[in-house]
Design a protein around this motif. Structure first.
Motif, short mmCIF file in Angstrom:
data_model
loop_
_atom_site.label_atom_id
_atom_site.label_comp_id
_atom_site.label_asym_id
_atom_site.label_seq_id
_atom_site.Cartn_x
_atom_site.Cartn_y
_atom_site.Cartn_z
N SER A 1 49.73 55.60 36.85
CA SER A 1 48.48 56.15 37.42
C SER A 1 47.29 55.58 36.65
O SER A 1 47.40 55.26 35.48
CB SER A 1 48.48 57.68 37.35
OG SER A 1 48.67 58.08 36.01
N ARG A 2 46.17 55.51 37.33
CA ARG A 2 44.99 54.89 36.73
C ARG A 2 44.09 55.98 36.15
O ARG A 2 43.95 57.05 36.71
CB ARG A 2 44.22 54.12 37.76
CG ARG A 2 45.08 52.99 38.30
CD ARG A 2 44.28 52.13 39.25
NE ARG A 2 45.18 51.21 39.89
CZ ARG A 2 45.22 49.94 39.62
NH1 ARG A 2 44.42 49.42 38.76
NH2 ARG A 2 46.07 49.17 40.23
N SER A 3 43.58 55.61 35.04
CA SER A 3 42.61 56.54 34.43
C SER A 3 41.39 55.75 34.00
O SER A 3 41.43 54.53 33.89
CB SER A 3 43.26 57.27 33.25
OG SER A 3 43.53 56.37 32.21
N PHE A 4 40.35 56.44 33.69
CA PHE A 4 39.08 55.80 33.39
C PHE A 4 39.17 54.97 32.13
O PHE A 4 38.72 53.85 32.09
CB PHE A 4 37.99 56.89 33.29
CG PHE A 4 36.68 56.34 32.82
CD1 PHE A 4 35.98 55.42 33.58
CD2 PHE A 4 36.14 56.72 31.61
CE1 PHE A 4 34.77 54.93 33.14
CE2 PHE A 4 34.94 56.22 31.19
CZ PHE A 4 34.25 55.33 31.96
N ARG A 5 39.70 55.44 31.14
CA ARG A 5 39.76 54.67 29.90
C ARG A 5 41.21 54.24 29.64
O ARG A 5 41.67 54.22 28.54
CB ARG A 5 39.26 55.52 28.76
CG ARG A 5 37.76 55.67 28.84
CD ARG A 5 37.20 56.30 27.76
NE ARG A 5 36.59 56.08 26.55
CZ ARG A 5 35.79 55.14 26.13
NH1 ARG A 5 35.54 54.12 26.83
NH2 ARG A 5 35.25 55.19 24.98
N GLY A 6 41.90 53.82 30.63
CA GLY A 6 43.31 53.44 30.51
C GLY A 6 43.48 52.05 29.92
O GLY A 6 42.53 51.38 29.52
N TYR A 7 44.70 51.60 29.88
CA TYR A 7 45.03 50.28 29.34
C TYR A 7 44.62 49.20 30.31
O TYR A 7 44.49 49.43 31.51
CB TYR A 7 46.55 50.18 29.09
CG TYR A 7 47.05 51.07 27.99
CD1 TYR A 7 46.81 50.76 26.65
CD2 TYR A 7 47.76 52.22 28.28
CE1 TYR A 7 47.27 51.59 25.65
CE2 TYR A 7 48.23 53.04 27.28
CZ TYR A 7 47.98 52.72 25.96
OH TYR A 7 48.43 53.53 24.97
N VAL B 1 49.25 45.11 30.64
CA VAL B 1 50.43 45.95 30.92
C VAL B 1 51.38 45.21 31.83
O VAL B 1 52.60 45.18 31.60
CB VAL B 1 50.01 47.31 31.54
CG1 VAL B 1 51.22 48.08 32.04
CG2 VAL B 1 49.22 48.13 30.54
N ASN B 2 50.84 44.54 32.87
CA ASN B 2 51.70 43.79 33.80
C ASN B 2 52.39 42.62 33.09
O ASN B 2 53.58 42.35 33.33
CB ASN B 2 50.90 43.28 35.00
CG ASN B 2 50.57 44.39 35.98
OD1 ASN B 2 51.24 45.42 35.99
ND2 ASN B 2 49.53 44.21 36.77
N GLU B 3 51.70 41.91 32.25
CA GLU B 3 52.31 40.81 31.48
C GLU B 3 53.41 41.35 30.58
O GLU B 3 54.50 40.75 30.48
CB GLU B 3 51.24 40.11 30.62
CG GLU B 3 50.38 39.15 31.38
CD GLU B 3 49.35 38.49 30.48
OE1 GLU B 3 49.62 38.30 29.26
OE2 GLU B 3 48.28 38.17 30.99
N PHE B 4 53.09 42.46 29.92
CA PHE B 4 54.09 43.06 29.03
C PHE B 4 55.33 43.50 29.83
O PHE B 4 56.46 43.26 29.42
CB PHE B 4 53.50 44.23 28.25
CG PHE B 4 54.47 44.85 27.31
CD1 PHE B 4 54.80 44.21 26.12
CD2 PHE B 4 55.07 46.07 27.60
CE1 PHE B 4 55.71 44.78 25.26
CE2 PHE B 4 55.98 46.63 26.73
CZ PHE B 4 56.31 45.99 25.55
#
Length: 159
Positions: A14-20, A25-28
């Motif tokens: 889920s997306r948050s305002f101050r997320g990663y 994250v996708n590369e990892f």
């Protein structure tokens, strides 16, 4: 249930305002998917190798068991042959002893018979000698009589 590479790939956060940072994250996650797939492949290869090695181990264990049984059977057969040979040797010895006893008894019987025959021949020789001596003495006595001398004289006078 174990996590699969597809589960990792399809995972949505889920997306948050101050997320990663989504790209990081996708590369990892992509790197985790590759590593996880590699580990799964390696694990399957190791399991296959382990199965093959276990199969060979079972085969060699079977060969070992067969060899052990064969050795035991060979030892039992060797013991049986050895025992049979001993029994046969004892029978041969007993038979040889019987034959030796029979031969000795036959020889003793023959020796006694020959001894009796020798004694009989000695008696007959003695009797013959005595008769021959008697005959010779009788002939000598006859030669020494005067009748014989007169016969010799008669023959000389007649020619």
């Amino acid at each position: 249930m174990a996590l699969t590479p597809l589960d990792i790939h399809n995972k949505e956060f889920s997306r948050s305002f101050r997320g990663y940072d989504e790209d990081q994250v996708n590369e990892f996650l992509d790197q985790v998917i590759k590593d996880y797939e590699s580990l799964i492949r390696e694990n399957k290869e190791l399991q296959n190798q382990l199965a093959a090695i276990q199969e060979r181990l079972d085969h060699f264990a079977n060969i070992e068991e067969t060899l052990s049984k064969t050795i035991i059977i060979a030892q039992e057969a060797a013991d049986e042959v050895k025992n049979n040979s001993k029994k046969e040797a004892q029978l041969i010895i007993k038979e040889a002893e019987k034959n030796a006893d029979r031969i000795i008894n036959d020889s003793l019987t023959k020796a006694r018979k020959v001894s009796v025959e020798i004694e009989e021949l000695k008696k007959q020789a003695s009797i013959y000698r005595t008769r021959f001596r008697t005959l010779i003495e009788a002939q000598l006595e006859l030669l020494s009589k005067e009748d014989w001398s007169s016969l010799e004289r008669m023959e000389i006078e007649q020619p």
